[in-house]
Scaffold this motif. Sequence first.
Motif, PDB file in Angstrom:
ATOM      1  N   GLY A 137       0.818  -1.197   0.000  1.00  0.00           N
ATOM      2  CA  GLY A 137       0.000   0.000   0.000  1.00  0.00           C
ATOM      3  C   GLY A 137       0.860   1.258   0.000  1.00  0.00           C
ATOM      4  N   THR A 138       0.257   2.374   0.326  1.00  0.00           N
ATOM      5  CA  THR A 138       0.927   3.676   0.234  1.00  0.00           C
ATOM      6  C   THR A 138       2.130   3.776   1.161  1.00  0.00           C
ATOM      7  N   MET A 139       2.099   3.069   2.303  1.00  0.00           N
ATOM      8  CA  MET A 139       3.222   3.120   3.248  1.00  0.00           C
ATOM      9  C   MET A 139       4.440   2.321   2.776  1.00  0.00           C
ATOM     10  N   ARG A 140       4.293   1.542   1.708  1.00  0.00           N
ATOM     11  CA  ARG A 140       5.405   0.791   1.108  1.00  0.00           C
ATOM     12  C   ARG A 140       6.026  -0.218   2.083  1.00  0.00           C
ATOM     13  N   LEU A 141       5.216  -0.933   2.846  1.00  0.00           N
ATOM     14  CA  LEU A 141       5.723  -1.936   3.783  1.00  0.00           C
ATOM     15  C   LEU A 141       5.992  -3.235   3.017  1.00  0.00           C
ATOM     16  N   GLN A 142       6.982  -3.170   2.164  1.00  0.00           N
ATOM     17  CA  GLN A 142       7.262  -4.241   1.204  1.00  0.00           C
ATOM     18  C   GLN A 142       7.501  -5.587   1.883  1.00  0.00           C
ATOM     19  N   SER A 143       8.326  -5.618   2.917  1.00  0.00           N
ATOM     20  CA  SER A 143       8.653  -6.897   3.554  1.00  0.00           C
ATOM     21  C   SER A 143       7.432  -7.513   4.230  1.00  0.00           C
ATOM     22  N   LEU A 144       6.530  -6.690   4.777  1.00  0.00           N
ATOM     23  CA  LEU A 144       5.299  -7.211   5.372  1.00  0.00           C
ATOM     24  C   LEU A 144       4.487  -7.977   4.343  1.00  0.00           C
ATOM     25  N   TYR A 145       4.424  -7.440   3.142  1.00  0.00           N
ATOM     26  CA  TYR A 145       3.613  -8.065   2.098  1.00  0.00           C
ATOM     27  C   TYR A 145       4.262  -9.343   1.578  1.00  0.00           C
ATOM     28  N   ARG A 146       5.571  -9.436   1.609  1.00  0.00           N
ATOM     29  CA  ARG A 146       6.244 -10.689   1.251  1.00  0.00           C
ATOM     30  C   ARG A 146       6.139 -11.702   2.385  1.00  0.00           C
ATOM     31  N   ASP A 147       6.471 -11.264   3.605  1.00  0.00           N
ATOM     32  CA  ASP A 147       6.541 -12.191   4.731  1.00  0.00           C
ATOM     33  C   ASP A 147       5.184 -12.786   5.083  1.00  0.00           C
ATOM     34  N   ALA A 148       4.110 -12.027   4.859  1.00  0.00           N
ATOM     35  CA  ALA A 148       2.775 -12.544   5.162  1.00  0.00           C
ATOM     36  C   ALA A 148       2.483 -13.822   4.388  1.00  0.00           C
ATOM     37  N   PHE A 149       3.067 -13.952   3.197  1.00  0.00           N
ATOM     38  CA  PHE A 149       2.793 -15.102   2.336  1.00  0.00           C
ATOM     39  C   PHE A 149       3.895 -16.157   2.353  1.00  0.00           C
ATOM     40  N   SER A 150       4.941 -15.978   3.165  1.00  0.00           N
ATOM     41  CA  SER A 150       6.045 -16.931   3.135  1.00  0.00           C
ATOM     42  C   SER A 150       5.594 -18.344   3.487  1.00  0.00           C
ATOM     43  N   GLY A 151       4.782 -18.477   4.538  1.00  0.00           N
ATOM     44  CA  GLY A 151       4.277 -19.799   4.902  1.00  0.00           C
ATOM     45  C   GLY A 151       3.416 -20.393   3.799  1.00  0.00           C
ATOM     46  N   PHE A 152       2.596 -19.561   3.186  1.00  0.00           N
ATOM     47  CA  PHE A 152       1.788 -19.996   2.045  1.00  0.00           C
ATOM     48  C   PHE A 152       2.688 -20.515   0.931  1.00  0.00           C
ATOM     49  N   GLY A 153       3.763 -19.763   0.652  1.00  0.00           N
ATOM     50  CA  GLY A 153       4.678 -20.168  -0.405  1.00  0.00           C
ATOM     51  C   GLY A 153       5.345 -21.491  -0.117  1.00  0.00           C
ATOM     52  N   ARG A 154       5.738 -21.682   1.125  1.00  0.00           N
ATOM     53  CA  ARG A 154       6.411 -22.936   1.498  1.00  0.00           C
ATOM     54  C   ARG A 154       5.495 -24.134   1.327  1.00  0.00           C
ATOM     55  N   PHE A 155       4.263 -24.026   1.805  1.00  0.00           N
ATOM     56  CA  PHE A 155       3.369 -25.186   1.823  1.00  0.00           C
ATOM     57  C   PHE A 155       2.596 -25.371   0.521  1.00  0.00           C
ATOM     58  N   ASN A 156       2.645 -24.397  -0.363  1.00  0.00           N
ATOM     59  CA  ASN A 156       1.937 -24.508  -1.638  1.00  0.00           C
ATOM     60  C   ASN A 156       2.879 -24.475  -2.839  1.00  0.00           C
ATOM     61  N   ASN A 157       4.173 -24.613  -2.580  1.00  0.00           N
ATOM     62  CA  ASN A 157       5.175 -24.623  -3.639  1.00  0.00           C
ATOM     63  C   ASN A 157       5.013 -23.412  -4.560  1.00  0.00           C
ATOM     64  N   CYS A 158       5.136 -22.245  -3.933  1.00  0.00           N
ATOM     65  CA  CYS A 158       4.810 -20.995  -4.618  1.00  0.00           C
ATOM     66  C   CYS A 158       5.877 -19.944  -4.318  1.00  0.00           C
ATOM     67  N   VAL A 159       6.393 -19.328  -5.350  1.00  0.00           N
ATOM     68  CA  VAL A 159       7.280 -18.180  -5.192  1.00  0.00           C
ATOM     69  C   VAL A 159       6.428 -16.953  -4.864  1.00  0.00           C
ATOM     70  N   ILE A 160       6.893 -16.143  -3.915  1.00  0.00           N
ATOM     71  CA  ILE A 160       6.227 -14.891  -3.578  1.00  0.00           C
ATOM     72  C   ILE A 160       7.108 -13.738  -4.054  1.00  0.00           C
ATOM     73  N   LEU A 161       6.523 -12.805  -4.777  1.00  0.00           N
ATOM     74  CA  LEU A 161       7.241 -11.627  -5.258  1.00  0.00           C
ATOM     75  C   LEU A 161       6.559 -10.385  -4.701  1.00  0.00           C
ATOM     76  N   ALA A 162       7.331  -9.557  -4.000  1.00  0.00           N
ATOM     77  CA  ALA A 162       6.804  -8.298  -3.454  1.00  0.00           C
ATOM     78  C   ALA A 162       7.559  -7.144  -4.102  1.00  0.00           C
ATOM     79  N   PRO A 163       6.918  -6.392  -4.988  1.00  0.00           N
ATOM     80  CA  PRO A 163       7.592  -5.260  -5.642  1.00  0.00           C
ATOM     81  C   PRO A 163       7.668  -4.054  -4.710  1.00  0.00           C
ATOM     82  N   LEU A 164       8.565  -3.147  -5.032  1.00  0.00           N
ATOM     83  CA  LEU A 164       8.637  -1.856  -4.346  1.00  0.00           C
ATOM     84  C   LEU A 164       8.559  -0.749  -5.385  1.00  0.00           C
TER      85      LEU A 164
END
Length: 289
Positions: free
Chosen positions: A59-86
Motif C-alpha cells: 500500500g501507500t506506506m510501502r511496507l514491502q517486507s510485510l507483504y512478502r513475509d505474510a505469504f512466506s508460509g503460504f509459499g512454502r506449503f503450496n510450492n509458490c514463489v512470492i514476489l513483493a515489488p517496491l
Amino acid sequence: MLPRLQDSPQERARALYLTGETTIIACRHDPRFSFMLYIPESAWDEPERELDLLISVHGTMRLQSLYRDAFSGFGRFNNCVILAPLFPVGVRGDMEAGGYKYMVEHEIRYDEVLLAMVAQAGDLINRTFGKFMLFGFSGGGHFTHRFLYLHPDRLKAVSIGAPGSVTLLDDTMDWWPGIRNFRNIFGRDIDFEALKQVRVHMSVGALDTEEWEITFPEDSPKYIAGANSAGKNRNDRLHALRETLQARGVEVWHDTAPGVPHDMRGVFPYVERFFTDTLKNRLPAPGVR
C-alpha cells in the motif's frame, strides 16, 4: 537451506541469497524499482515440480517486507514463489506517492515494470511464469484491479483489498474513474472474455469507513470528473467495483471482515484462504460473504 562445505560457490550463493526470504533486488528493466522474493527450497530440490507465483503489492506506506513475509508460509506449503515489488515514492523527484496506483505516471508504465520483474524472477530460478496470482491492499488494491483490466491473460487469480478509489467498467467516464479512453491511454481494449476467466476476490474490513483520505475535492490537482462517483468509503467503492465486474460476466468472491478497520492483517486470513482454495481448485460458490 544452508550451504554445505562441498557446495560450489554458485550453490553457496543460491543457498544463502536465493532460497527462502531473499534480499531486495533491483529491477533490471528500470533500477528505480525493486522486488524481494520468497523462494521455496523445492524450487531447487524438485526442478520438475510445478511452481506457482504469487505477487503481493504494498500500500501507500510501502511496507514491502510485510507483504512478502505474510505469504512466506503460504509459499512454502503450496510450492509458490512470492514476489513483493517496491514502487517508491517520488521516483521522478517530485514526492508523488500515487503513480503506481493508476498504472501510468508520465513515461512510466507500472504494469510493464511488474511484468519485467516477473520475467527477471523467472530467470533467477530458471523458470518461466506464464499466469500468476496477484494480491494488493489499499494502494496495492488500486494497482491490482487496474492491472487486471490490462493483463487478464496473465492472471490465474486476483485478490483486491480495500482500494481507496476504483475504476469502474464505465465507458461514459475517462480513465481512471472509467474506461472511455482506455485504448487511447494503453493502446489496447480490455479483453472481457479473458477477464471472465480470472478468479476475482475482494476483501475489506467492515469498519473501513473513513472518507477523509479518499475523497477528492474539486479544487484538488488530482481531481477528475467521476473521482468520487463510486461511493463515499472503501466499502461502498468495493461494492461498486464488484457490481461493475459482475455486470460484465465476471464471477466475484467478496469477503467483509467483521470488526476490522483499514488493516491488511485483518483481511489476510480471507485472502490466504482464497488463494489456497484457488490452487486446490475447491472454491465455494462466488458471492458476498
